[in-house]
Motif scaffolding. Structure first.
Motif, mmCIF file in Angstrom:
data_model
loop_
_atom_site.group_PDB
_atom_site.id
_atom_site.type_symbol
_atom_site.label_atom_id
_atom_site.label_comp_id
_atom_site.label_asym_id
_atom_site.label_seq_id
_atom_site.Cartn_x
_atom_site.Cartn_y
_atom_site.Cartn_z
ATOM 1 N N LEU A 229 0.838 -1.199 0.000
ATOM 2 C CA LEU A 229 0.000 0.000 0.000
ATOM 3 C C LEU A 229 0.872 1.249 0.000
ATOM 4 O O LEU A 229 1.938 1.262 0.622
ATOM 5 N N GLU A 230 0.395 2.283 -0.671
ATOM 6 C CA GLU A 230 1.030 3.594 -0.592
ATOM 7 C C GLU A 230 -0.022 4.583 -0.120
ATOM 8 O O GLU A 230 -1.070 4.727 -0.744
ATOM 9 N N VAL A 231 0.247 5.223 1.010
ATOM 10 C CA VAL A 231 -0.695 6.175 1.594
ATOM 11 C C VAL A 231 0.032 7.484 1.852
ATOM 12 O O VAL A 231 1.265 7.549 1.914
ATOM 13 N N ASN A 232 -0.743 8.531 2.029
ATOM 14 C CA ASN A 232 -0.167 9.851 2.282
ATOM 15 C C ASN A 232 -0.916 10.488 3.441
ATOM 16 O O ASN A 232 -1.957 11.112 3.262
ATOM 17 N N THR A 233 -0.404 10.261 4.650
ATOM 18 C CA THR A 233 -1.012 10.845 5.846
ATOM 19 C C THR A 233 -0.106 11.972 6.345
ATOM 20 O O THR A 233 -0.089 13.049 5.768
ATOM 21 N N LEU A 234 0.645 11.726 7.409
ATOM 22 C CA LEU A 234 1.603 12.728 7.868
ATOM 23 C C LEU A 234 2.780 12.835 6.910
ATOM 24 O O LEU A 234 3.398 13.892 6.781
ATOM 25 N N ALA A 235 3.104 11.714 6.240
ATOM 26 C CA ALA A 235 4.189 11.679 5.262
ATOM 27 C C ALA A 235 3.880 10.582 4.262
ATOM 28 O O ALA A 235 3.162 9.630 4.573
ATOM 29 N N PRO A 236 4.393 10.692 3.025
ATOM 30 C CA PRO A 236 4.209 9.598 2.068
ATOM 31 C C PRO A 236 4.751 8.297 2.664
ATOM 32 O O PRO A 236 5.900 8.242 3.108
ATOM 33 N N THR A 237 3.914 7.269 2.674
ATOM 34 C CA THR A 237 4.276 6.030 3.371
ATOM 35 C C THR A 237 3.983 4.825 2.498
ATOM 36 O O THR A 237 2.914 4.725 1.879
ATOM 37 N N ARG A 238 4.945 3.896 2.469
ATOM 38 C CA ARG A 238 4.757 2.610 1.806
ATOM 39 C C ARG A 238 4.649 1.538 2.878
ATOM 40 O O ARG A 238 5.492 1.445 3.765
ATOM 41 N N ILE A 239 3.589 0.725 2.780
ATOM 42 C CA ILE A 239 3.320 -0.299 3.800
ATOM 43 C C ILE A 239 3.255 -1.665 3.121
ATOM 44 O O ILE A 239 2.635 -1.821 2.065
ATOM 45 N N LYS A 240 3.910 -2.647 3.753
ATOM 46 C CA LYS A 240 3.829 -4.034 3.298
ATOM 47 C C LYS A 240 3.302 -4.888 4.435
ATOM 48 O O LYS A 240 3.838 -4.843 5.550
ATOM 49 N N LEU A 241 2.255 -5.663 4.158
ATOM 50 C CA LEU A 241 1.693 -6.599 5.120
ATOM 51 C C LEU A 241 1.804 -8.000 4.517
ATOM 52 O O LEU A 241 1.289 -8.245 3.419
ATOM 53 N N GLY A 242 2.481 -8.910 5.213
ATOM 54 C CA GLY A 242 2.724 -10.219 4.631
ATOM 55 C C GLY A 242 2.388 -11.368 5.561
ATOM 56 O O GLY A 242 2.428 -11.234 6.793
ATOM 57 N N TYR A 243 2.040 -12.488 4.974
ATOM 58 C CA TYR A 243 1.811 -13.728 5.731
ATOM 59 C C TYR A 243 2.402 -14.888 4.931
ATOM 60 O O TYR A 243 2.184 -14.997 3.720
ATOM 61 N N THR A 244 3.139 -15.767 5.622
ATOM 62 C CA THR A 244 3.743 -16.941 5.000
ATOM 63 C C THR A 244 3.445 -18.167 5.841
ATOM 64 O O THR A 244 3.555 -18.133 7.074
ATOM 65 N N TYR A 245 3.047 -19.229 5.161
ATOM 66 C CA TYR A 245 2.798 -20.503 5.840
ATOM 67 C C TYR A 245 3.661 -21.579 5.200
ATOM 68 O O TYR A 245 3.725 -21.694 3.970
ATOM 69 N N GLY A 246 4.342 -22.359 6.044
ATOM 70 C CA GLY A 246 5.166 -23.443 5.545
ATOM 71 C C GLY A 246 4.807 -24.771 6.181
ATOM 72 O O GLY A 246 4.619 -24.852 7.408
ATOM 73 N N PHE A 247 4.689 -25.808 5.361
ATOM 74 C CA PHE A 247 4.437 -27.165 5.858
ATOM 75 C C PHE A 247 5.630 -28.034 5.495
ATOM 76 O O PHE A 247 5.953 -28.216 4.313
ATOM 77 N N LYS A 248 6.310 -28.570 6.508
ATOM 78 C CA LYS A 248 7.522 -29.362 6.314
ATOM 79 C C LYS A 248 7.257 -30.794 6.758
ATOM 80 O O LYS A 248 6.793 -31.030 7.876
ATOM 81 N N ASN A 249 7.575 -31.737 5.885
ATOM 82 C CA ASN A 249 7.384 -33.150 6.171
ATOM 83 C C ASN A 249 8.736 -33.859 6.125
ATOM 84 O O ASN A 249 9.377 -33.925 5.071
ATOM 85 N N PHE A 250 9.191 -34.383 7.267
ATOM 86 C CA PHE A 250 10.492 -35.040 7.328
ATOM 87 C C PHE A 250 10.402 -36.438 6.726
ATOM 88 O O PHE A 250 9.421 -37.152 6.918
ATOM 89 N N ALA A 251 11.483 -36.820 6.027
ATOM 90 C CA ALA A 251 11.414 -38.010 5.173
ATOM 91 C C ALA A 251 12.055 -39.257 5.748
ATOM 92 O O ALA A 251 11.905 -40.336 5.179
ATOM 93 N N THR A 252 12.780 -39.151 6.868
ATOM 94 C CA THR A 252 13.524 -40.305 7.342
ATOM 95 C C THR A 252 12.615 -41.501 7.651
ATOM 96 O O THR A 252 11.492 -41.340 8.129
ATOM 97 N N GLU A 253 13.113 -42.690 7.349
ATOM 98 C CA GLU A 253 12.401 -43.919 7.677
ATOM 99 C C GLU A 253 13.096 -44.663 8.810
ATOM 100 O O GLU A 253 12.745 -45.797 9.124
ATOM 101 N N PHE A 254 14.063 -44.003 9.443
ATOM 102 C CA PHE A 254 14.829 -44.607 10.524
ATOM 103 C C PHE A 254 14.106 -44.321 11.845
ATOM 104 O O PHE A 254 14.139 -43.208 12.361
ATOM 105 N N THR A 255 13.423 -45.305 12.393
ATOM 106 C CA THR A 255 12.571 -45.099 13.566
ATOM 107 C C THR A 255 13.343 -44.639 14.796
ATOM 108 O O THR A 255 12.768 -43.992 15.679
#
Length: 331
Positions: free
Chosen positions: A237-263
């Protein structure tokens, strides 16, 4: 140095330099159980440091050199130097270097790059070569080669395809954790107008731990091999309130599956990780050529295993946040 001065004199150039102060409440990404043990000095030999939180003083210099060699299409060489200094946990200090070459072909562009972190301390682990309770720093060198193809079918749409080949090289004591990986990412940015844009991305990473090919009858050999799916989104987003401002809002989701078969590898067998990251960055234009940067990051991991008898969540779950402020200078 003379070559750099000559390139700057002949080529178009720009730079961006950021210096900031960031508070990290959990620099080693410890679980609540481990933090409680540290605070209460439970088996204190596991924690050879003074504090689990810290203030980080960072700097980040990005330099871009541009010229037109092929059919008036822009060629860009870039270099990036990032440093992080931990005020109390100096052993966590690290340097990151990256270099890239990008060639534009009009509506599409190709970039190749190389990145290296010469030495990074993850946390402290028991020395696998000692019989006593000796905990030492688990340090690693990260480096990777990457390629990116970007296409703009329309002025308001940018599509990206990235491929990265990386290597994790640990110090000799922990070389069983050495690994290599492939990482592919697809992403698209859609601009609604000059002030609003959305980013959506998907990534897949496949990491092979060197220890997967090692067998021993003495004790379990850890195998951290895994596959990971990553979904990411961001609003710009780019807004102009008290000063010109650039805003980034982010979300990341990660699903990790371990592969070892060594119990017997209880830390990895049957384990799945769910990682979440929320972030926001605001750049307020103070003067021409200078921004005030404010940032916040909240990250947490939930680990689970329906197979391993070990309480993985008690050991591997963590929550952390970072709050930062700094200045960015650009030309």
């Amino acid at each position: 140095m003379n070559l750099l001065i000559l390139l700057i004199a002949v080529w178009d150039y720009s730079y961006r330099f950021t210096t900031d102060f960031i508070y990290d409440n959990n620099v080693f990404s410890y679980s609540d159980q481990y933090i409680d043990d540290f605070v209460n000095s439970v088996r204190a030999y596991r924690f050879p440091f003074e504090t689990y939180d810290d203030l980080i003083i960072g700097s980040n210099l990005q330099l871009y050199l541009r010229n037109k060699f092929f059919d008036q299409k822009t060629t860009t060489i870039d270099a990036n130097v990032k440093t992080s200094h931990y005020v109390l946990n100096n052993q966590k200090d690290y340097l990151r270097l990256s270099f890239g070459l990008r060639q534009s072909f009009g509506k599409c562009a190709i970039k190749i790059s190389y990145q290296i972190v010469p030495n990074y301390l993850i946390r402290y682990y028991k020395n696998p070569q000692a019989q006593n309770s000796d905990y030492i720093g688990c340090e690693v060198k990260y480096h990777n080669l990457a390629g990116k193809l970007s296409v703009k079918p329309k002025p308001s749409i940018r599509l990206e395809l990235r491929y990265k080949r990386g290597w994790d090289n640990y110090i000799s004591v922990f070389d069983l954790y050495d690994a290599s990986y492939h990482n592919i990412n697809l992403g698209s940015q859609i601009s609604i107008n000059e002030r609003v844009a959305f980013w959506f991305g998907y990534g897949y990473k496949s990491l092979k731990n060197d220890s997967a090919s090692i067998t021993t009858g003495l004790e379990p050999t850890p195998d951290g091999s895994y596959s990971q799916h990553i979904l990411s989104s961001e609003i710009k987003l780019e807004v102009n309130t008290l000063a010109p401002t650039r805003i980034k809002l982010g979300y990341t989701y990660g699903f990790k599956n371990f592969a070892t078969e060594f119990t017997a590898d209880s830390m990895h067998f049957g384990r799945q990780d769910h990682t979440h990251k929320l972030s926001t960055v605001a750049d307020l234009k103070m003067f021409i050529g200078m921004y005030l940067r404010l940032s916040f990051l909240w990250q947490w991991r939930n680990a689970a295993s329906g197979i391993s008898p070990v309480d993985i969540d008690r050991i591997k779950d963590y929550t952390k946040y970072k709050i930062g402020a700094g200045l960015t200078f650009y030309h």
